[in-house]
Design a protein around this motif. Structure first.
Motif: not given
Length: 357
Positions: A19, A48-49, A78-80, A83
């Motif tokens: 992250y 995580d975003s 994870q793109t959206s 987190p």
């Protein structure tokens, strides 16, 4: 070296939760490329975003691997959305992997080139029941950061890995050095996914012990553990960690004692006294200290108590106190004086006293 070629597709998966790690990520990933390991190595990365260039750095690193590289990589993200935290990221990274053993690596840390090989060989040799959590010595960058913590963690004996689990320092095996079989993870159903502010490593560590898990520390420095203001540790409040360790300490230690003394009549000792249950508070026979001002007062009165009369606990010199002790004194702050005083009593740690400093 034994490599199990049948049950799992790979022997070791390096688990890397990410992250916003662009400042350190390339050095971390390069240390994976430099591993001296002849068995089947997998790297499982979950982002995580991240809102920085971390995903691009990861993809560039993957593209840079030679076509004949022994390293297999799984990378998802994870793109959206917001987190979901370290516990969630670690769980995804583990569950998308398929190796017999798991080697954890934070995205801001750097492994020694022999880390995976050394820990894998130890696991194969000693972990017959697949319930062993293995760690190692480490060093910090910057070099002068957290000197007392580093000294404490690196100098713990095998026995103290179990007895000093209630200190404010967290797990006696530092999480970024962990290596274990997949069975350890599966037995506990992974990490707590409560998100930011949850001490998922300490929760996992305590659950491992409660399930009969074993601990081992390798007396070799295998990791550079980076210290910086953005590290996840700082998102977990001191009170959160206090509550976790106090709950376990009462359950596993104080509830089994009929009486005990608190070593430290100052702020930390009094805080401990006020925090424990009414039943355990009644077991406190005395405070002890070396400070003549505190000893001369004679008693500590718990003024905030609703009891009548209010609890009134004697304060004595440590030589007059009776074990067992709850030690609420920070280690390595008195040029060895406290440690020498404790040692002079010839007590057994884990039986006659526990550290809760």
């Amino acid at each position: 070296m034994h490599c199990d070629r049948f049950q799992f597709e790979n022997d070791v998966s390096i688990i890397v939760p990410v992250y916003n790690a662009e400042k350190w990520l390339k050095q971390c990933l390069d240390s994976i490329s430099e591993q001296q390991f002849d068995c089947r190595l997998q790297v499982s990365i979950f982002d995580d975003s991240s809102a920085d260039s971390s995903p691009k750095i990861i993809q560039n690193w993957i593209d840079s691997l030679n076509a004949d590289s022994k390293i297999k990589v799984i990378f998802s993200r994870q793109t959206s959305g917001e987190p979901k935290g370290c516990g969630f990221a670690k769980n995804i990274a583990v569950r998308q992997s398929n190796s017999q053993y798991l080697c954890f690596l934070d995205s801001d840390d750097v492994m020694a080139a022999n880390r995976v090989r050394t820990l894998f060989e130890i696991a194969v040799k000693y972990d017959s029941h697949k319930n062993l959590l293995i760690g190692s010595r480490f060093h910090r960058l910057p070099e002068d950061s957290t000197k007392r913590f580093t000294k404490w963690a690196n100098s713990l004996s095998e026995y103290q890995l179990y007895t000093q689990i209630y200190t404010a320092n967290g797990p006696t095996l530092l999480m970024p050095t962990w290596f274990c079989s997949r069975r350890v993870f599966d037995t506990l159903d992974g990490f707590d996914e409560g998100g930011k502010g949850v001490a998922e490593d300490l929760i996992f560590f305590y659950k491992h012990l409660d399930c009969g898990g074993k601990l081992m520390k390798i007396d070799e420095d295998l990791l550079m553990y980076r210290y910086h203001p953005q590290q996840t540790t700082f998102s977990v409040s001191e009170q959160t960690v206090w509550n976790l360790r106090l709950e376990r300490f009462e359950k596993h230690v104080l509830n089994n004692w009929t009486h005990f003394s608190i070593w430290n009549a100052g702020k930390e000792g009094r805080r401990f006294f006020r925090s424990i249950s009414d039943e355990n508070r009644r077991k406190v026979s005395m405070f002890c200290d070396v400070d003549l001002k505190k000893i001369t007062k004679g008693f500590y009165i718990y003024e905030e108590s609703k009891d009548k009369p209010k609890p009134k606990v004697p304060i004595v010199h440590y030589l007059e106190a009776k074990p067992p002790f709850v030690i609420c004194v920070k280690l390595d702050l008195t040029d060895g004086m406290f440690e020498a005083n404790l040692s002079s009593l010839k007590l057994k740690e884990g039986h006659d006293y526990f550290h809760f400093g």
